[in-house]
Design a protein around this motif. Structure first.
Motif, short mmCIF file in Angstrom:
data_model
loop_
_atom_site.label_atom_id
_atom_site.label_comp_id
_atom_site.label_asym_id
_atom_site.label_seq_id
_atom_site.Cartn_x
_atom_site.Cartn_y
_atom_site.Cartn_z
N LYS A 4 0.90 -1.24 0.12
CA LYS A 4 0.00 -0.01 -0.10
C LYS A 4 0.99 1.11 -0.01
O LYS A 4 1.81 1.20 0.76
CB LYS A 4 -0.74 0.17 1.27
CG LYS A 4 -2.16 -1.00 1.19
CD LYS A 4 -2.89 -1.13 2.55
CE LYS A 4 -3.38 0.14 2.99
NZ LYS A 4 -3.93 -0.06 4.37
N PRO A 5 0.54 2.11 -0.82
CA PRO A 5 1.16 3.58 -0.64
C PRO A 5 1.08 4.22 0.69
O PRO A 5 0.25 3.91 1.44
CB PRO A 5 0.37 4.34 -1.78
CG PRO A 5 -0.83 3.66 -1.88
CD PRO A 5 -0.84 2.42 -1.48
N LEU A 6 2.35 4.99 0.89
CA LEU A 6 2.26 5.71 2.13
C LEU A 6 1.38 6.69 2.53
O LEU A 6 0.82 7.57 1.39
CB LEU A 6 3.70 6.30 2.48
CG LEU A 6 4.90 5.47 2.95
CD1 LEU A 6 6.08 6.25 2.84
CD2 LEU A 6 4.77 4.47 3.95
N THR A 7 0.66 7.09 3.51
CA THR A 7 -0.28 7.86 3.74
C THR A 7 0.49 9.31 3.70
O THR A 7 1.72 9.21 3.89
CB THR A 7 -1.02 8.03 5.11
OG1 THR A 7 -0.10 8.02 6.26
CG2 THR A 7 -1.56 6.61 5.04
N ARG A 8 -0.20 10.63 3.80
CA ARG A 8 0.43 11.73 3.76
C ARG A 8 1.15 11.82 5.16
O ARG A 8 2.18 12.22 5.12
CB ARG A 8 -0.52 12.73 3.61
CG ARG A 8 -0.08 14.30 3.42
CD ARG A 8 -1.11 15.15 3.24
NE ARG A 8 -0.57 16.60 3.57
CZ ARG A 8 -0.96 17.39 4.33
NH1 ARG A 8 -1.73 17.15 5.07
NH2 ARG A 8 -0.41 18.64 4.49
N ALA A 9 0.65 11.53 6.14
CA ALA A 9 1.16 11.73 7.47
C ALA A 9 2.44 10.87 7.40
O ALA A 9 3.38 11.25 7.82
CB ALA A 9 0.38 11.36 8.50
N ARG A 28 -1.00 17.36 11.22
CA ARG A 28 -2.41 17.96 11.70
C ARG A 28 -2.30 17.91 13.25
O ARG A 28 -2.48 19.08 13.89
CB ARG A 28 -3.39 17.27 11.24
CG ARG A 28 -3.69 17.59 9.66
CD ARG A 28 -4.86 16.80 9.24
NE ARG A 28 -6.08 17.51 9.77
CZ ARG A 28 -7.30 17.55 9.43
NH1 ARG A 28 -7.46 16.20 8.79
NH2 ARG A 28 -8.36 18.32 9.59
N ALA A 29 -1.73 16.76 13.71
CA ALA A 29 -1.68 16.77 15.42
C ALA A 29 -0.22 17.08 15.53
O ALA A 29 0.48 16.19 15.42
CB ALA A 29 -2.13 15.38 15.89
N THR A 30 0.08 18.12 16.32
CA THR A 30 1.28 18.62 16.30
C THR A 30 1.81 18.01 17.73
O THR A 30 3.09 18.22 18.05
CB THR A 30 1.64 20.14 16.29
OG1 THR A 30 0.70 20.61 17.16
CG2 THR A 30 1.39 20.44 14.74
N ALA A 31 1.11 17.55 18.76
CA ALA A 31 1.53 16.97 19.84
C ALA A 31 1.57 15.25 19.83
O ALA A 31 1.33 14.81 18.83
CB ALA A 31 0.47 17.27 21.05
N HIS A 34 -2.54 9.83 19.81
CA HIS A 34 -2.56 8.36 19.32
C HIS A 34 -2.35 8.38 18.01
O HIS A 34 -1.83 7.50 17.44
CB HIS A 34 -3.86 8.02 19.61
CG HIS A 34 -4.30 6.57 19.11
ND1 HIS A 34 -3.91 5.43 19.28
CD2 HIS A 34 -5.08 6.26 18.11
CE1 HIS A 34 -4.34 4.48 18.69
NE2 HIS A 34 -5.09 4.93 17.88
N ARG A 35 -2.67 9.33 17.18
CA ARG A 35 -2.45 9.26 15.67
C ARG A 35 -0.98 9.44 15.36
O ARG A 35 -0.55 8.56 14.45
CB ARG A 35 -3.30 10.55 15.23
CG ARG A 35 -4.41 10.55 14.78
CD ARG A 35 -5.16 11.91 14.15
NE ARG A 35 -6.43 11.43 13.79
CZ ARG A 35 -7.15 12.35 13.21
NH1 ARG A 35 -6.74 13.69 13.04
NH2 ARG A 35 -8.47 12.44 13.18
N THR A 36 -0.18 10.16 16.16
CA THR A 36 1.44 10.27 15.66
C THR A 36 1.86 9.13 16.02
O THR A 36 2.93 8.48 15.35
CB THR A 36 1.93 11.41 16.44
OG1 THR A 36 1.64 11.49 17.76
CG2 THR A 36 1.24 12.75 15.81
N CYS A 37 1.40 8.41 17.11
CA CYS A 37 2.00 7.07 17.74
C CYS A 37 1.72 6.09 16.61
O CYS A 37 2.60 5.49 16.40
CB CYS A 37 1.43 6.74 19.16
SG CYS A 37 2.24 7.75 20.42
N SER A 38 0.49 5.96 16.03
CA SER A 38 0.12 4.91 15.32
C SER A 38 0.88 5.01 13.96
O SER A 38 1.30 4.12 13.26
CB SER A 38 -1.34 5.11 14.87
OG SER A 38 -2.21 4.94 15.99
#
Length: 69
Positions: A4-9, A28-31, A34-38
């Motif tokens: 799968k291609p990489l997501t933008r993040a 988008r989440a600068t802290a 959960h999203r940045t850890c994922s």
């Protein structure tokens, strides 16, 4: 099966790792959330980052190389 291609993040975080910027810069989440850890875990699972200091692997560096090199 094609990966799968990489997501933008994921692309942003990997590029930050390659250029020595904070990994969450430009997301988008600068802290640390959960999203940045994922996103970070996904890059490790794909073998694009390694180690506790999240250094890019050869495969991670190859993502931004021009095709055919």
């Amino acid at each position: 099966m094609k990966p799968k291609p990489l997501t933008r993040a994921q692309r942003t975080m990997l590029h930050n790792a390659l250029t020595g910027k904070p990994l969450h810069q430009g997301l988008r989440a600068t802290a640390v959330t959960h999203r940045t850890c994922s996103t970070l875990q996904a890059l490790h699972r794909r073998g694009l980052l390694a180690g506790v200091d999240h250094q890019p692997t050869a495969a991670g560096r190859a993502v931004f190389l021009p095709s055919g090199t």
